[in-house]
Design a protein around this motif. Structure first.
Motif, PDB file in Angstrom:
ATOM      1  N   GLU A   8      77.980  -7.448  44.822  1.00  0.00           N
ATOM      2  CA  GLU A   8      78.371  -6.073  45.088  1.00  0.00           C
ATOM      3  C   GLU A   8      79.731  -6.066  45.782  1.00  0.00           C
ATOM      4  N   PRO A   9      80.449  -4.927  45.734  1.00  0.00           N
ATOM      5  CA  PRO A   9      81.765  -4.863  46.379  1.00  0.00           C
ATOM      6  C   PRO A   9      81.667  -5.061  47.882  1.00  0.00           C
ATOM      7  N   ARG A  10      82.723  -5.668  48.448  1.00  0.00           N
ATOM      8  CA  ARG A  10      82.780  -5.914  49.886  1.00  0.00           C
ATOM      9  C   ARG A  10      84.139  -5.474  50.412  1.00  0.00           C
ATOM     10  N   LEU A  11      84.123  -4.716  51.513  1.00  0.00           N
ATOM     11  CA  LEU A  11      85.366  -4.292  52.135  1.00  0.00           C
ATOM     12  C   LEU A  11      86.031  -5.483  52.817  1.00  0.00           C
ATOM     13  N   ARG A  12      87.290  -5.732  52.496  1.00  0.00           N
ATOM     14  CA  ARG A  12      88.032  -6.864  53.066  1.00  0.00           C
ATOM     15  C   ARG A  12      88.967  -6.442  54.188  1.00  0.00           C
ATOM     16  N   VAL A  13      89.883  -5.476  53.885  1.00  0.00           N
ATOM     17  CA  VAL A  13      90.885  -5.084  54.864  1.00  0.00           C
ATOM     18  C   VAL A  13      91.099  -3.583  54.768  1.00  0.00           C
ATOM     19  N   ARG A  14      90.982  -2.895  55.904  1.00  0.00           N
ATOM     20  CA  ARG A  14      91.236  -1.458  55.915  1.00  0.00           C
ATOM     21  C   ARG A  14      92.735  -1.170  55.991  1.00  0.00           C
ATOM     22  N   ASP A  15      93.107  -0.001  55.497  1.00  0.00           N
ATOM     23  CA  ASP A  15      94.507   0.463  55.554  1.00  0.00           C
ATOM     24  C   ASP A  15      95.441  -0.596  55.002  1.00  0.00           C
ATOM     25  N   ALA A  16      95.171  -1.010  53.769  1.00  0.00           N
ATOM     26  CA  ALA A  16      95.953  -2.114  53.196  1.00  0.00           C
ATOM     27  C   ALA A  16      95.933  -2.036  51.678  1.00  0.00           C
ATOM     28  N   SER A  17      96.928  -2.670  51.049  1.00  0.00           N
ATOM     29  CA  SER A  17      97.014  -2.780  49.601  1.00  0.00           C
ATOM     30  C   SER A  17      97.915  -3.968  49.268  1.00  0.00           C
ATOM     31  N   SER A  18      98.150  -4.206  47.986  1.00  0.00           N
ATOM     32  CA  SER A  18      99.042  -5.263  47.499  1.00  0.00           C
ATOM     33  C   SER A  18      98.710  -6.639  48.089  1.00  0.00           C
ATOM     34  N   PRO A  19      97.488  -7.127  47.920  1.00  0.00           N
ATOM     35  CA  PRO A  19      97.153  -8.435  48.489  1.00  0.00           C
ATOM     36  C   PRO A  19      97.819  -9.582  47.725  1.00  0.00           C
ATOM     37  N   ALA A  20      98.080 -10.669  48.449  1.00  0.00           N
ATOM     38  CA  ALA A  20      98.593 -11.902  47.872  1.00  0.00           C
ATOM     39  C   ALA A  20      97.999 -13.072  48.653  1.00  0.00           C
ATOM     40  N   VAL A  21      97.496 -14.072  47.945  1.00  0.00           N
ATOM     41  CA  VAL A  21      96.869 -15.228  48.591  1.00  0.00           C
ATOM     42  C   VAL A  21      97.844 -16.409  48.560  1.00  0.00           C
ATOM     43  N   LEU A  22      98.058 -17.013  49.716  1.00  0.00           N
ATOM     44  CA  LEU A  22      98.837 -18.247  49.792  1.00  0.00           C
ATOM     45  C   LEU A  22      97.837 -19.395  49.695  1.00  0.00           C
ATOM     46  N   ARG A  23      97.826 -20.069  48.551  1.00  0.00           N
ATOM     47  CA  ARG A  23      96.780 -21.054  48.282  1.00  0.00           C
ATOM     48  C   ARG A  23      97.150 -22.391  48.893  1.00  0.00           C
TER      49      ARG A  23
END
Length: 344
Positions: free
Chosen positions: A329-344
């Protein structure tokens, strides 16, 4: 000193030391005013130059960078968190309308007020400092950096402000940071639909995602009221439609799957549901997120994707995640945020 001399000394005004101190304070005020005027005259282009090196793109993997709109951050400044989404939330990056980053290269899409307003694609180095600025037309909407950090792509709306409007028009550009080769609008690419060379005045592209070889890419094209997933080739400068009704693709880290949004009946103002396509079998699977997602998703890892949805205020967004195999099911990650990018 006599009483008369003391009286004369008092009538002469402040001492030399006091006068010097006053002049120094006045000079500091004037300098502050001058700096403030310079920033305002530049249309707000000034950005923080002292970015913590640990905040940038060269501090190792396992971090989530994103556009934070908390505390009235204007356009939204780049912030960071652990990939888990927990912990302190420093905001030390530039202001962006859209943001993405990988392998020491960042892409920040900016919109500056004025007459006329101006938009830019700003290429950032590993310390999130500006390397290059490309003037653009329209309103920033999508940003993507290839896994190697070499290839950049962006999409701007030039009319309308939604993919759900019949009158919308887009401009999608691609920049090769290694050679400097820039295509500000990819609409001239040789397009094949149903095995035939295709030409139409209403062709629009958006949502580019790159393969690991920095040559092959996927994108969305719309024409005649339909949308297609297209596979593109930089070397031959060609693209072919491979699937209908697939928008804003995002290639998985292993290059075997594509996540995208697909129009479904009864979706209202956001008529899209997230799906994942297995490129080998061509089987697609709907994900557990049933709300309409108007975003180009990000793969957090090989098992989860992240995306933005409107927050409680209806104006700003929150970042959510969901398993990429259709379970959970969906999970809230970060409030008041968009444009995520992961540094792997």
């Amino acid at each position: 000193m006599s009483a008369a001399e003391t009286a004369r000394s008092r009538t002469r005004g402040p001492s030399l030391r006091a006068r010097i101190a006053a002049l120094g304070a006045a000079a500091a005020v004037l300098a502050t005013v001058a700096v403030t005027y310079t920033v305002q005259a530049a249309g707000g282009r000034a950005e923080p130059t002292a970015v913590d090196s640990a905040f940038g793109l060269d501090g190792g993997g396992g971090r989530l960078l994103f556009r934070s709109t908390r505390d009235g951050a204007g356009e939204g400044r780049v912030a960071r968190l652990p990939v888990s989404g927990d912990g302190a939330r420093p905001t030390g990056g530039p202001a962006c309308r859209r943001f993405h980053a990988a392998a020491g290269t960042g892409l920040c899409l900016q919109r500056r007020t004025g007459i006329p307003p101006r938009s830019y694609a700003v290429v950032l180095d590993e310390d999130l400092k500006e390397k290059r600025r490309v003037p653009l037309d329209g309103i920033p909407n999508r940003a993507r950096v290839s896994a190697s950090g070499r290839m950049l792509s962006w999409t701007n709306f030039t009319s309308g402000d939604s993919y759900n409007q019949s009158s919308f028009s887009t401009r999608t550009g691609i920049l090769d940071t290694r050679t400097g080769y820039l295509v500000k609008n990819i609409e001239g690419i040789q397009l094949t639909v149903d095995g035939r060379r295709y030409h139409a005045p209403d062709v629009n592209y958006w949502g580019v995602t790159f393969a690991d070889d920095d040559n092959r890419f996927y994108a969305t094209v719309s024409t005649k009221g339909k949308t297609y997933l297209v596979e593109g080739d930089m070397r031959t400068w060609s693209a072919r439609a491979v699937r209908e009704n697939a928008e804003c693709p995002s290639l998985s880290p292993d290059g075997r799957r594509l996540a995208f949004k697909k129009k479904v009946p009864g979706g209202g103002r956001a008529p899209w549901r997230l799906h994942v396509l297995d490129l080998r079998t061509q089987r697609e699977r709907p994900l557990a997120e049933r709300r309409g997602v108007d975003d180009q998703v990000l793969w957090l890892d090989s098992a989860r994707i992240a995306y933005a949805l409107p927050g409680k205020s209806g104006r700003e967004s929150d970042i959510w995640s969901v398993p990429a195999d259709g379970t959970g099911e969906p999970r809230l990650r970060v409030r008041d945020a968009s444009s995520p990018a992961v540094l792997r």
